[in-house]
Design an enzyme around this catalytic site. Structure first.
Site, PDB file in Angstrom:
ATOM      1  N   HIS A 125      -7.460  67.745  38.405  1.00 45.52           N
ATOM      2  CA  HIS A 125      -8.786  67.500  37.815  1.00 45.52           C
ATOM      3  C   HIS A 125      -9.275  68.692  37.006  1.00 45.52           C
ATOM      4  CE1 HIS A 125      -9.568  64.236  41.064  1.00 45.52           C
ATOM      5  NE2 HIS A 125      -8.903  63.766  40.031  1.00 45.52           N
ATOM      6  N   CYS A 136      -6.416  67.922  21.036  1.00 42.05           N
ATOM      7  CA  CYS A 136      -5.025  68.406  20.884  1.00 42.05           C
ATOM      8  C   CYS A 136      -4.480  68.996  22.179  1.00 42.05           C
ATOM      9  CB  CYS A 136      -4.927  69.407  19.740  1.00 42.05           C
ATOM     10  SG  CYS A 136      -5.683  71.017  20.114  1.00 42.05           S
ATOM     11  N   CYS A 162      -8.149  73.879  16.336  1.00 40.37           N
ATOM     12  CA  CYS A 162      -8.011  72.677  15.503  1.00 40.37           C
ATOM     13  C   CYS A 162      -9.374  72.238  14.942  1.00 40.37           C
ATOM     14  CB  CYS A 162      -7.356  71.531  16.291  1.00 40.37           C
ATOM     15  SG  CYS A 162      -8.452  70.717  17.464  1.00 40.37           S
ATOM     16  N   GLY A 199      -7.149  68.102  53.354  1.00 39.93           N
ATOM     17  CA  GLY A 199      -8.571  68.097  53.009  1.00 39.93           C
ATOM     18  C   GLY A 199      -8.953  67.194  51.852  1.00 39.93           C
ATOM     19  N   THR A 200      -8.433  65.986  51.852  1.00 36.86           N
ATOM     20  CA  THR A 200      -8.906  65.027  50.846  1.00 36.86           C
ATOM     21  C   THR A 200      -9.170  63.669  51.498  1.00 36.86           C
ATOM     22  OG1 THR A 200      -8.367  63.803  48.824  1.00 36.86           O
ATOM     23  CG2 THR A 200      -6.499  64.574  50.129  1.00 36.86           C
ATOM     24  N   SER A 201     -10.260  63.037  51.041  1.00 41.53           N
ATOM     25  CA  SER A 201     -10.571  61.698  51.554  1.00 41.53           C
ATOM     26  C   SER A 201      -9.659  60.659  50.898  1.00 41.53           C
ATOM     27  CB  SER A 201     -12.040  61.349  51.278  1.00 41.53           C
ATOM     28  OG  SER A 201     -12.269  61.299  49.874  1.00 41.53           O
ATOM     29  N   ASN A 236      -6.612  66.966  58.062  1.00 40.78           N
ATOM     30  CA  ASN A 236      -7.970  66.592  57.610  1.00 40.78           C
ATOM     31  C   ASN A 236      -8.928  66.574  58.799  1.00 40.78           C
ATOM     32  OD1 ASN A 236      -8.936  65.618  54.804  1.00 40.78           O
ATOM     33  ND2 ASN A 236     -10.096  64.338  56.205  1.00 40.78           N
TER      34      ASN A 236
END
Ligand code: NAD
Length: 271
Positions: A125, A136, A162, A199-201, A236
């Site tokens: 992300h 670009c 650019c 540690g991610t849902s 988790n």
């Protein structure tokens, strides 16, 4: 719990190509709130989630105004450069240095894996310390631009070579994941024989499809001698969709800043 930690040690020592997938949960112990945990930014302020969904369109419609607004707000996490990696980040970095972890694919934008010493990091992300041209795909270190000066001189937005306006590398809602990162992450999901998910849902797509891809792979023993499937381990604070749908083989429930160092200790203890 001890049995599961010992099982993870065995699995990590016996695999050939492990990768880690991480989410906001690995950084909560550094003081950055997650979004959907009990104290999450959006759990406490659902309106903030709504605003986040509108940000990309606002950038496309009016990059100057987008930049002016962002110069006047501290962002959801405050000043990220003052925040330090925690024991979970350092444990993953040492697993990479030992040659066990080949890549860390993170949803986090906080740069803490790199600061803990991980070299092979895919920022799924984006990274808050980088600017990217969505036209670009050129990336620049944020420090290459004096944003405060541009703001004071009314010369925002920062421009790419650019000529197009740059945005933060952080992927906004409704914005596509940059092709290079999405492509390599998918390759790693196809290649790994162990996935350590921390540690991610696992509710944000397409990131959440990476474990599903790994679980769904069918490789015959003829194609890859000795192949015995993909092991998927979750660390988790709570069970997730991956736990409930049996996409992970097992969940070690607790804090990443405690469990990952214990796994690392087990690995160190075995030479
Ligand atoms: P999420 O908020 O949806 O889920 C975090 C999960 O981690 C929850 O299940 C929570 O219970 C768990 N958790 C919280 N603290 C933990 C700890 N110490 N140890 C173990 N587990 C813990 O986060 P997500 O799945 O990463 O998705 C949120 C999106 O928001 C991501 O796309 C990410 O880009 C972004 N985000 C990034 C940051 C960051 O860069 N640090 C912070 C918040 C959100």
């Amino acid at each position: 719990m001890d049995n599961l930690i010992e099982r993870a040690v065995e699995d990590l020592l016996n695999c050939k190509y492990a990768i880690a997938l991480t989410g906001a949960g690995i950084s909560t112990e550094s003081g950055i709130p997650d979004f959907r945990g009990p104290d999450g930014v959006w759990t406490r302020d659902p309106e903030a989630e709504k605003r986040a969904y509108e940000a990309y369109q606002k950038f496309l419609d009016n990059p100057v105004q987008h930049w002016k607004d962002s110069m006047n707000t501290s962002g959801a996490f405050g000043n990220l450069s003052e925040i330090k990696p925690n024991r979970g980040h350092y444990a993953l970095a040492e697993m990479e240095q030992k040659g066990i972890l080949k890549w860390t694919i993170t949803q986090n934008i906080d740069n803490l894996h790199e600061r803990a010493g991980s070299k092979n990091v895919l920022n799924y992300h984006g990274n808050a310390f980088i600017l990217r041209c969505i036209y670009c795909n050129t990336r620049y270190g944020r420090e290459e631009y004096d944003l405060d000066k541009l703001y004071k001189e009314d010369k925002l937005p920062p421009l790419c070579s650019c000529g197009q306006p740059l945005k933060s590398d952080v992927v906004f809602f409704n914005e596509a994941i940059p092709e290079d990162v999405a492509g390599q992450s998918l390759e790693e999901a196809f290649r790994c024989d162990l996935m350590l998910i921390c540690g991610t849902s696992a509710t944000v797509y397409p990131f959440a499809s990476l474990p599903v891809t790994a679980r769904g792979r069918v490789i015959t023993k003829e194609k890859e001698p000795g192949y015995s499937g993909v092991t998927i381990i979750e660390v988790n604070a709570e069970p997730t969709a991956l736990t409930r749908q049996n996409i992970s083989d097992y969940l070690i429930q607790g804090k990443t800043g405690e469990i990952l160092p214990r796994i690392l200790d087990g690995i160190r203890g075995r030479g």
